[in-house]
Design a protein around this motif. Structure first.
Motif, PDB file in Angstrom:
ATOM      1  N   PRO A  14       3.511  16.153  -4.297  1.00  0.00           N
ATOM      2  CA  PRO A  14       2.828  15.692  -5.494  1.00  0.00           C
ATOM      3  C   PRO A  14       3.539  15.985  -6.795  1.00  0.00           C
ATOM      4  CG  PRO A  14       1.275  16.668  -3.983  1.00  0.00           C
ATOM      5  CD  PRO A  14       2.642  16.944  -3.449  1.00  0.00           C
ATOM      6  N   GLY A  15       4.129  17.150  -6.943  1.00  0.00           N
ATOM      7  CA  GLY A  15       4.763  17.514  -8.205  1.00  0.00           C
ATOM      8  C   GLY A  15       6.073  16.815  -8.435  1.00  0.00           C
ATOM      9  N   ARG A  16       6.642  16.239  -7.395  1.00  0.00           N
ATOM     10  CA  ARG A  16       7.991  15.704  -7.503  1.00  0.00           C
ATOM     11  C   ARG A  16       8.064  14.190  -7.365  1.00  0.00           C
ATOM     12  NH1 ARG A  16       8.226  20.455  -4.498  1.00  0.00           N
ATOM     13  NH2 ARG A  16       9.522  22.093  -5.418  1.00  0.00           N
ATOM     14  N   MET A  17       7.119  13.620  -6.600  1.00  0.00           N
ATOM     15  CA  MET A  17       7.181  12.181  -6.349  1.00  0.00           C
ATOM     16  C   MET A  17       6.574  11.415  -7.526  1.00  0.00           C
ATOM     17  SD  MET A  17       6.240  11.985  -2.309  1.00  0.00           S
ATOM     18  CE  MET A  17       6.679  10.275  -2.158  1.00  0.00           C
ATOM     19  N   ARG A  18       7.200  10.322  -7.912  1.00  0.00           N
ATOM     20  CA  ARG A  18       6.660   9.503  -8.990  1.00  0.00           C
ATOM     21  C   ARG A  18       5.332   8.899  -8.574  1.00  0.00           C
ATOM     22  NH1 ARG A  18      11.792   6.649  -9.197  1.00  0.00           N
ATOM     23  NH2 ARG A  18      10.604   4.812  -8.623  1.00  0.00           N
ATOM     24  N   ARG A  19       4.547   8.483  -9.539  1.00  0.00           N
ATOM     25  CA  ARG A  19       3.232   7.930  -9.259  1.00  0.00           C
ATOM     26  C   ARG A  19       3.322   6.599  -8.517  1.00  0.00           C
ATOM     27  NH1 ARG A  19      -0.725   8.569 -14.332  1.00  0.00           N
ATOM     28  NH2 ARG A  19      -2.166   7.945 -12.690  1.00  0.00           N
ATOM     29  N   ASP A  20       4.485   5.931  -8.609  1.00  0.00           N
ATOM     30  CA  ASP A  20       4.653   4.665  -7.906  1.00  0.00           C
ATOM     31  C   ASP A  20       5.357   4.838  -6.568  1.00  0.00           C
ATOM     32  OD1 ASP A  20       7.110   5.354  -8.921  1.00  0.00           O
ATOM     33  OD2 ASP A  20       7.656   3.330  -9.553  1.00  0.00           O
ATOM     34  N   ALA A  21       5.467   6.095  -6.098  1.00  0.00           N
ATOM     35  CA  ALA A  21       6.126   6.345  -4.816  1.00  0.00           C
ATOM     36  C   ALA A  21       5.390   5.626  -3.699  1.00  0.00           C
ATOM     37  CB  ALA A  21       6.165   7.847  -4.538  1.00  0.00           C
ATOM     38  N   LEU A  22       6.131   5.189  -2.708  1.00  0.00           N
ATOM     39  CA  LEU A  22       5.562   4.410  -1.624  1.00  0.00           C
ATOM     40  C   LEU A  22       4.840   5.296  -0.618  1.00  0.00           C
ATOM     41  CD1 LEU A  22       8.571   2.031  -0.959  1.00  0.00           C
ATOM     42  CD2 LEU A  22       6.532   1.574  -2.330  1.00  0.00           C
ATOM     43  N   THR A  23       3.797   4.729   0.016  1.00  0.00           N
ATOM     44  CA  THR A  23       3.112   5.420   1.097  1.00  0.00           C
ATOM     45  C   THR A  23       3.958   5.329   2.357  1.00  0.00           C
ATOM     46  OG1 THR A  23       0.969   4.859   0.159  1.00  0.00           O
ATOM     47  CG2 THR A  23       1.018   5.486   2.491  1.00  0.00           C
ATOM     48  N   PRO A  24       4.155   6.423   3.082  1.00  0.00           N
ATOM     49  CA  PRO A  24       4.958   6.370   4.308  1.00  0.00           C
ATOM     50  C   PRO A  24       4.378   5.381   5.308  1.00  0.00           C
ATOM     51  CG  PRO A  24       4.592   8.643   3.637  1.00  0.00           C
ATOM     52  CD  PRO A  24       3.713   7.796   2.763  1.00  0.00           C
ATOM     53  N   PRO A  25       5.220   4.640   6.047  1.00  0.00           N
ATOM     54  CA  PRO A  25       4.727   3.733   7.081  1.00  0.00           C
ATOM     55  C   PRO A  25       3.878   4.459   8.107  1.00  0.00           C
ATOM     56  CG  PRO A  25       7.054   3.352   6.643  1.00  0.00           C
ATOM     57  CD  PRO A  25       6.686   4.615   5.925  1.00  0.00           C
ATOM     58  N   ALA A  26       3.048   3.704   8.822  1.00  0.00           N
ATOM     59  CA  ALA A  26       2.076   4.301   9.739  1.00  0.00           C
ATOM     60  C   ALA A  26       2.719   5.169  10.804  1.00  0.00           C
ATOM     61  CB  ALA A  26       1.262   3.191  10.408  1.00  0.00           C
ATOM     62  N   GLU A  27       3.901   4.771  11.275  1.00  0.00           N
ATOM     63  CA  GLU A  27       4.506   5.519  12.375  1.00  0.00           C
ATOM     64  C   GLU A  27       4.904   6.942  11.986  1.00  0.00           C
ATOM     65  OE1 GLU A  27       7.839   2.708  10.899  1.00  0.00           O
ATOM     66  OE2 GLU A  27       5.655   2.735  11.046  1.00  0.00           O
ATOM     67  N   PHE A  28       4.918   7.232  10.686  1.00  0.00           N
ATOM     68  CA  PHE A  28       5.250   8.585  10.244  1.00  0.00           C
ATOM     69  C   PHE A  28       4.013   9.396   9.894  1.00  0.00           C
ATOM     70  CE2 PHE A  28       8.977   5.969   9.404  1.00  0.00           C
ATOM     71  CZ  PHE A  28       9.940   6.695  10.095  1.00  0.00           C
ATOM     72  N   ALA A  29       2.835   8.862  10.266  1.00  0.00           N
ATOM     73  CA  ALA A  29       1.567   9.576  10.130  1.00  0.00           C
ATOM     74  C   ALA A  29       1.314  10.060   8.703  1.00  0.00           C
ATOM     75  CB  ALA A  29       1.517  10.761  11.101  1.00  0.00           C
ATOM     76  N   GLY A  30       1.778   9.294   7.727  1.00  0.00           N
ATOM     77  CA  GLY A  30       1.533   9.631   6.337  1.00  0.00           C
ATOM     78  C   GLY A  30       2.357  10.780   5.790  1.00  0.00           C
ATOM     79  N   ASP A  31       3.357  11.245   6.529  1.00  0.00           N
ATOM     80  CA  ASP A  31       4.141  12.412   6.136  1.00  0.00           C
ATOM     81  C   ASP A  31       5.479  11.967   5.540  1.00  0.00           C
ATOM     82  OD1 ASP A  31       5.636  14.786   5.993  1.00  0.00           O
ATOM     83  OD2 ASP A  31       4.571  15.642   7.701  1.00  0.00           O
TER      84      ASP A  31
END
Length: 341
Positions: A14-31
């Motif tokens: 949260p502190g490092r990723m920009r607000r427009d950062a992409l959501t990880p694809p499903a196969e990476f379980a949101g990580d």
């Protein structure tokens, strides 16, 4: 990755990723850390390329890769199961041309297939739902597991639509229960389909379809932008027949014509083509062409008898997102490729 949890990854990001950062694809379980590690160690992308892909700074990528090494994400001894699932998911996406695939690792039989896959799909669905969505919902064991596992959240603008009519024999995981569970857990509106799933004659169906209530329900159904469904085999032990929704006698003519899959009461063959028959004129609910028009189509299914039905749906192009388990994914990839309709 037994020690790595999505919550731990969020402490870094949260502190490092920009607000427009992409959501990880499903196969990476949101990580995002696992995603970055995969791109770097498995796909060979540079840190700069990863930064552009994730929508973050190069410095954040360096930090994430360091975290991946420290928490064991890239250690073969603890990351094998997760990376194996990612490998299978990517192979399925490449072979069938679908947008996303989530492969749930095996757990040595501690939980039934439909529960493990249902829980994973519930998380995926919860992350994708938006306030104005119209979500179509089918029925079955796995879809019920999804409906029971969705994390509570407030999305009052979402409409959840039952896409098949009712049947007495499906009370354990009926279309009504699947739709209402999801609507209740997200605070959305539930649109029930007030009609039997199968009526006695084409004339009765034609009469019911002229009722103003059904006309309005089908109008709302036609506006679905997402749908979640399971798929059954044509064996007598499958859910569609075991529950009494369909009788073996009703299914036999479709089996004789090559049907291998049942989706929302409709039949599909190995080439992904719809198998038509007398029963279609008595079924009330969304048709296969209707489903194919919905932008996002999430199929949730796993089990020893589900590989061929899933393969038929993928071949026909009826799935955009697949959630399954490791054993089923392997069976699916072992099946020969077939050309679609």
């Amino acid at each position: 990755m037994t020690e790595t949890k999505p919550a731990e990854a969020k402490q870094v990001a949260p502190g490092r990723m920009r607000r427009d950062a992409l959501t990880p694809p499903a196969e990476f379980a949101g990580d995002a850390i696992v995603w970055a590690a995969w791109l770097y160690y498995e796909e060979g992308l540079t840190q700069e390329e990863i930064a552009r892909t994730l929508g973050i700074s190069r410095g954040s990528v360096v930090t994430m890769l360091q975290e991946a090494r420290e928490n064991g994400t890239v250690s073969i001894s603890v990351a094998t199961a997760h990376l194996r699932g990612v490998t299978l998911a990517r192979a399925i996406m490449a072979r069938f041309g679908i947008a996303e695939c989530l492969v749930v690792p095996g757990d040595d039989g501690r939980l039934p297939d439909h529960e493990r896959v249902g829980h994973a799909a519930a998380k995926l669905l919860s992350e994708r739902l938006r306030p104005d969505d119209v979500l179509g919902v089918s029925w079955g064991r796995t879809v019920l597991a999804v409906s029971q596992a969705i994390p509570p959240k407030l999305l009052p603008g979402v409409s959840v639509v039952q896409i098949t009519g009712s049947a007495i024999g499906t009370y354990r995981f009926s279309a009504e229960a699947c739709a209402s569970n999801i609507a209740n857990r997200i605070g959305g509106r539930c649109i029930y389909l007030h009609a039997p799933g199968i009526v006695s004659s084409p004339e009765v169906k034609q009469m019911l379809m002229r009722e103003p209530t059904l006309v309005e329900q089908f109008r709302i159904m036609s506006s679905c932008n997402r749908i979640i469904f399971g798929v059954g085999s044509v064996e007598a032990s499958s859910t569609a027949f075991d529950t009494g929704f369909l009788s073996p006698e009703e299914g036999q003519p479709y089996r004789d014509r090559g049907a291998v899959a049942v989706l929302a009461g409709r039949f599909i063959d190995t080439a992904g083509c719809v198998v038509s028959g007398e029963l279609d004129d008595r079924l009330i609910g969304m048709t296969i062409p209707d489903i194919a028009q919905i932008p996002e189509r999430i199929c949730v299914a796993a089990g020893h008898d589900k590989a061929a039905p899933i393969h038929a749906l993928l071949t026909g192009g009826y799935v955009t997102v697949l959630v399954t388990d490791e054993a089923t994914a392997r069976q699916l990839l072992d099946l020969p490729e077939r050309s679609g309709a």
